[in-house]
Design an enzyme around this catalytic site. Structure first.
Site, PDB file in Angstrom:
ATOM      1  N   ASP A   1      16.776 107.602 -46.154  1.00  0.00           N
ATOM      2  CA  ASP A   1      16.947 106.621 -47.232  1.00  0.00           C
ATOM      3  C   ASP A   1      16.725 107.319 -48.577  1.00  0.00           C
ATOM      4  OD1 ASP A   1      16.556 103.204 -47.389  1.00  0.00           O
ATOM      5  OD2 ASP A   1      16.249 104.424 -49.192  1.00  0.00           O
ATOM      6  N   ILE A   2      17.595 106.997 -49.556  1.00  0.00           N
ATOM      7  CA  ILE A   2      17.525 107.657 -50.861  1.00  0.00           C
ATOM      8  C   ILE A   2      16.311 107.193 -51.682  1.00  0.00           C
ATOM      9  CG2 ILE A   2      18.879 106.040 -52.279  1.00  0.00           C
ATOM     10  CD1 ILE A   2      20.481 108.484 -53.281  1.00  0.00           C
TER      11      ILE A   2
ATOM     12  N   HIS B   1      17.122  90.140 -48.511  1.00  0.00           N
ATOM     13  CA  HIS B   1      16.894  91.488 -49.057  1.00  0.00           C
ATOM     14  C   HIS B   1      17.904  92.532 -48.614  1.00  0.00           C
ATOM     15  CE1 HIS B   1      13.148  89.997 -50.678  1.00  0.00           C
ATOM     16  NE2 HIS B   1      12.858  89.521 -49.492  1.00  0.00           N
TER      17      HIS B   1
ATOM     18  N   HIS C   1      22.422  98.028 -41.107  1.00  0.00           N
ATOM     19  CA  HIS C   1      21.548  99.207 -41.043  1.00  0.00           C
ATOM     20  C   HIS C   1      20.152  98.807 -40.592  1.00  0.00           C
ATOM     21  CE1 HIS C   1      21.509  97.604 -45.164  1.00  0.00           C
ATOM     22  NE2 HIS C   1      20.235  97.980 -45.222  1.00  0.00           N
ATOM     23  N   PHE C   2      19.535  99.705 -39.853  1.00  0.00           N
ATOM     24  CA  PHE C   2      18.142  99.566 -39.437  1.00  0.00           C
ATOM     25  C   PHE C   2      17.322 100.587 -40.220  1.00  0.00           C
ATOM     26  CE2 PHE C   2      18.277  96.881 -35.614  1.00  0.00           C
ATOM     27  CZ  PHE C   2      19.643  96.818 -35.409  1.00  0.00           C
ATOM     28  N   HIS C   3      16.226 100.120 -40.823  1.00  0.00           N
ATOM     29  CA  HIS C   3      15.297 101.035 -41.478  1.00  0.00           C
ATOM     30  C   HIS C   3      14.222 101.436 -40.458  1.00  0.00           C
ATOM     31  CE1 HIS C   3      16.181  99.750 -45.790  1.00  0.00           C
ATOM     32  NE2 HIS C   3      16.632  98.687 -45.155  1.00  0.00           N
TER      33      HIS C   3
HETATM   34  P1  AMP Z   1      18.701  96.955 -47.665  1.00  0.00           P
HETATM   35  O1  AMP Z   1      17.896  96.322 -48.754  1.00  0.00           O
HETATM   36  O2  AMP Z   1      18.157  96.634 -46.295  1.00  0.00           O
HETATM   37  O3  AMP Z   1      20.184  96.640 -47.784  1.00  0.00           O
HETATM   38  O4  AMP Z   1      18.519  98.508 -47.832  1.00  0.00           O
HETATM   39  C1  AMP Z   1      19.461  99.355 -48.384  1.00  0.00           C
HETATM   40  C2  AMP Z   1      18.839 100.726 -48.429  1.00  0.00           C
HETATM   41  O5  AMP Z   1      19.848 101.672 -48.689  1.00  0.00           O
HETATM   42  C3  AMP Z   1      17.775 100.907 -49.532  1.00  0.00           C
HETATM   43  O6  AMP Z   1      16.537 101.244 -48.928  1.00  0.00           O
HETATM   44  C4  AMP Z   1      18.339 102.051 -50.380  1.00  0.00           C
HETATM   45  O7  AMP Z   1      17.351 102.931 -50.847  1.00  0.00           O
HETATM   46  C5  AMP Z   1      19.288 102.727 -49.412  1.00  0.00           C
HETATM   47  N1  AMP Z   1      20.377 103.456 -50.024  1.00  0.00           N
HETATM   48  C6  AMP Z   1      21.231 103.025 -50.990  1.00  0.00           C
HETATM   49  N2  AMP Z   1      22.110 103.999 -51.322  1.00  0.00           N
HETATM   50  C7  AMP Z   1      21.815 105.063 -50.528  1.00  0.00           C
HETATM   51  C8  AMP Z   1      22.354 106.386 -50.385  1.00  0.00           C
HETATM   52  N3  AMP Z   1      23.387 106.807 -51.117  1.00  0.00           N
HETATM   53  N4  AMP Z   1      21.776 107.210 -49.489  1.00  0.00           N
HETATM   54  C9  AMP Z   1      20.741 106.804 -48.739  1.00  0.00           C
HETATM   55  N5  AMP Z   1      20.188 105.576 -48.822  1.00  0.00           N
HETATM   56  C10 AMP Z   1      20.707 104.718 -49.699  1.00  0.00           C
END
Ligand code: AMP
Length: 138
Positions: free
Chosen positions: A30-31, A92, A99-101
């Site tokens: 994650d960025i 959120h 995607h799964f965190h």
């Molecule tokens: P969500 O709120 O569950 O949709 O999480 C989206 C996630 O994507 C966030 O934690 C961001 O930091 C991550 N994110 C957005 N752009 C990128 C990217 N280019 N590379 C990696 N992670 C990203």
């Protein structure tokens, strides 16, 4: 489905710190990590929310998640972690590609913070019956 930042990561148009890739699944850092090692696991299939994902992609992610969690544990040294999956902007979700965190929880102050306003079950039997019936047609 409209292109998202994640479909551009899948196609290689946008760089990422790749952790794992196969025909159906991609994982990368994650960025904006909530803790070091915060990893995202996505299907290559362009579904917006989990309920729209095919059984094949869901199975591929489900098979892989425990292995990725173990890898994140090994490398970060964190035994504790959260797996988070958001669906819809009110829940959120910021990137509209499933995607799964995997979020390590190194300490009380780091990692994922959760508000958990637990209520009481009302009409539980009726609710369970209705959901179990809906499962068969979903
Ligand atoms: P969500 O709120 O569950 O949709 O999480 C989206 C996630 O994507 C966030 O934690 C961001 O930091 C991550 N994110 C957005 N752009 C990128 C990217 N280019 N590379 C990696 N992670 C990203």
């Amino acid at each position: 489905m409209a292109d998202t930042i994640f479909s551009k990561i899948i196609s290689g148009e946008i760089p990422s710190h790749k952790v794992y890739e196969d025909d159906l699944v991609l994982a990368f850092l994650d960025i904006g990590p909530l803790a070091p090692g915060h990893t995202l696991v996505i299907p290559k299939e362009p579904a917006q929310t989990l309920d729209q994902l095919s059984d094949e992609s869901a199975a591929a992610i489900g098979r892989l998640l425990p292995r990725l969690c173990r890898a994140v544990q090994t490398v970060t040294g964190c035994r504790e972690y959260n797996v988070l999956q958001n669906n819809g902007p009110g829940a959120h979700q910021a990137v509209f590609h499933v995607h799964f965190h995997i979020i390590p929880k190194p300490s009380e102050d780091a990692g994922l913070g959760i508000r958990w306003p637990a209520g009481k079950v009302e009409d539980g039997a009726e609710m369970a019956k209705r959901i179990s019936e809906a499962v068969t047609t979903s």
